[in-house]
Design a protein around this motif. Structure first.
Motif, PDB file in Angstrom:
ATOM      1  N   UNK A 397     -20.211  -5.833  -4.728  1.00 43.81           N
ATOM      2  CA  UNK A 397     -19.045  -5.754  -5.599  1.00 43.81           C
ATOM      3  C   UNK A 397     -18.996  -4.491  -6.443  1.00 43.81           C
ATOM      4  N   UNK A 398     -19.898  -3.579  -6.210  1.00 42.96           N
ATOM      5  CA  UNK A 398     -19.957  -2.352  -7.013  1.00 42.96           C
ATOM      6  C   UNK A 398     -19.634  -1.123  -6.161  1.00 42.96           C
ATOM      7  N   UNK A 402     -21.498   3.444  -9.103  1.00 40.32           N
ATOM      8  CA  UNK A 402     -21.995   2.542 -10.147  1.00 40.32           C
ATOM      9  C   UNK A 402     -23.431   2.091  -9.900  1.00 40.32           C
ATOM     10  N   UNK A 403     -23.913   2.261  -8.701  1.00 44.61           N
ATOM     11  CA  UNK A 403     -25.245   1.760  -8.349  1.00 44.61           C
ATOM     12  C   UNK A 403     -26.300   2.742  -8.851  1.00 44.61           C
ATOM     13  N   UNK A 425     -18.016   8.078  -3.205  1.00 48.35           N
ATOM     14  CA  UNK A 425     -18.386   7.578  -4.539  1.00 48.35           C
ATOM     15  C   UNK A 425     -17.655   6.293  -4.904  1.00 48.35           C
ATOM     16  N   UNK A 426     -16.465   6.087  -4.335  1.00 44.16           N
ATOM     17  CA  UNK A 426     -15.673   4.905  -4.712  1.00 44.16           C
ATOM     18  C   UNK A 426     -15.758   3.778  -3.673  1.00 44.16           C
ATOM     19  N   UNK A 427     -16.613   3.906  -2.673  1.00 43.56           N
ATOM     20  CA  UNK A 427     -16.782   2.838  -1.675  1.00 43.56           C
ATOM     21  C   UNK A 427     -17.425   1.614  -2.324  1.00 43.56           C
ATOM     22  N   UNK A 428     -16.855   0.439  -2.097  1.00 46.42           N
ATOM     23  CA  UNK A 428     -17.364  -0.803  -2.685  1.00 46.42           C
ATOM     24  C   UNK A 428     -18.193  -1.551  -1.636  1.00 46.42           C
TER      25      UNK A 428
END
Length: 459
Positions: A397-398, A402-403, A425-428
């Protein structure tokens, strides 16, 4: 983790070195006192001298409370019996065995199960090395080709070629140079040191570049980093042993294959097994023989005998005489380092590295589906499966940005069912994604394992 390793040879010693460096409790069993002493002098491990499959020896090694048994002696039968003893007498949870003979592997589904021979994981170094060499041959210009997610995703290592279109370009220019092909640079090694790939990073000539892409795109990507090498047609294999025979069988339907084998009986047997490849009885280091067989027209010369020195010398000879690409199977790690740093042979193939990756898959904590050991064990590529949800997982979910990845770690791609997603960078990340990561520093692997661990509240 408490691990018992049977066999202190090249592979057993390399595995012990890696596992001991990761704070595992390692015990090595071997009948050779000198081998054990050499390991104990440089590693923080226990050693036990004795016959690896004897119950008393295994008990002395601590098999009763071991989490994992890795049987790596050079005797298939000893490895199999040791797993049987560990299962029957000590109920060891996981048992891994090296089994080399093709006669056993041909019946593995019937033989290797709890009610017959209770081996959880079979390791066949010869088959691993054969597959590794075949992938390199199928991708001219590649130094390494490694599969993930059942072959959906490939990590390709290439040396950037002076004059190729990407040398001198920033990584952010990749989409413009290869329209319609999604890829990501996972790592760059420049003069042996890792460089973290960022948008403004420039690729320089002689950089070793690791790229992740869907399998169907790998050849197009390799061509951008190098002048596209000619397709392979003619292959000469020096050595008709286990690896040479398997390699010839796997290649003879697609390429013109010649095998040079010194032993007359082995050469005769191999000629009967192969349908299209030509088998020659002779010494692969014989300059006259190589000249007669037009080695100067060979696209690939692959030396895979049981003798490191012979492999190195015959490959050097073939290169000097005009073979386009030469490979040599080298067991001794110090030789691999010497050959790779000197550039006298195009590709040095280390059986230990191929084998160790398969073993580490079953040692890593969490749900790790695949591990490839890279750059002589200093780096790793890992395929980890994401589980849980936003509350119980540190990745699900991130977005990738964010990781909290450890330094030197990059997420390159995700295999989601039948889809390959190159990460940005924005792959969830979603639950059950197979996430392919590259670690330039293997010491950080514990931090990656923790990232993919599921919290206690996950049901």
């Amino acid at each position: 983790m408490k691990i018992v390793i049977l066999g202190a040879g090249q592979v057993g010693g390399s595995v012990a070195h890696i596992l001991a460096s990761e704070a595992n409790d390692v015990t090595v069993v071997d009948a050779n006192t000198e081998r054990l002493q050499a390991l104990q002098d440089r590693l923080d491990i226990r050693t036990v001298r004795g016959h690896a499959s004897y119950p008393g020896v295994l008990e002395q090694a601590g098999i009763a409370d071991a989490d994992l048994l890795i049987a790596l002696t050079d005797n298939d039968e000893v490895n199999m019996v040791a797993c049987e003893v560990a299962h029957t007498l000590f109920n060891t949870p996981t048992k891994i065995a090296r089994v080399r003979a093709g006669s056993y592997m041909a019946y593995q589904e019937q033989l290797f199960r709890d009610e017959a021979l209770p081996i959880d994981v079979l390791i066949s170094p010869e088959q691993l090395v054969t597959d590794y060499i075949q992938r390199i041959i199928e991708h001219p210009g590649a130094l390494q080709v490694l599969d993930f997610a059942d072959g959906q995703v490939r990590l390709v290592g290439v040396k950037a070629y002076e004059g190729s279109t990407l040398v001198g370009q920033a990584l952010r220019a990749l989409p413009e140079r290869m329209p319609g092909i999604e890829t990501r640079v996972a790592a760059i090694f420049r003069q042996g040191s890792p460089i973290i790939p960022e948008g403004n990073t420039l690729i320089e000539a002689d950089d070793e570049v690791f790229l992740i892409a869907a399998r169907k795109n790998t050849r197009a990507i390799v061509s951008e980093l190098r002048k596209l090498d000619k397709m392979v047609k003619r292959i000469i294999i020096a050595g008709g042993g286990h690896i040479g025979a398997r390699l010839a069988q796997g290649l003879e339907d697609r390429f013109q294959v010649k095998v040079i084998e010194r032993n007359p009986a082995t050469a005769r047997r191999l000629s009967e097994q192969l349908s299209r490849a030509i088998v020659l009885q002779g010494d692969a280091a014989d300059e006259n023989l190589l000249r007669q067989e037009n080695v100067e027209h060979a696209d690939v010369y692959c030396a895979v005998t049981n003798d490191d020195e012979n492999n190195i010398l015959s490959a050097m000879q073939a290169k000097r005489m005009g073979a386009r690409k030469v490979m040599a199977l080298i067991n001794l790690v110090s030789y691999v380092d010497l050959v790779e740093s000197s550039g006298i042979i195009d590709i040095a193939i280390s059986p230990q590295q191929a084998t160790i990756g398969s073993l580490l898959t079953h040692v890593r904590r969490g749900d790790v589906a695949k591990v490839h050991s890279l750059r002589r064990g200093a780096a790793e590529a890992i395929e980890a499966v994401a589980h849980g949800d936003y509350k119980t997982s540190k990745v699900v979910g991130r977005r990738v940005e964010e990781i909290r990845l450890p330094p030197g770690a990059t997420i390159g791609a995700i295999a989601r069912e039948d889809e390959v997603i190159i990460c940005h960078h924005d792959t969830v990340i979603e639950a059950d994604d197979h996430v392919i990561l590259f670690l330039t520093d293997k010491k950080r692997v514990i931090e990656v394992e923790r990232l993919f661990a599921v919290g206690a509240t996950f049901l």
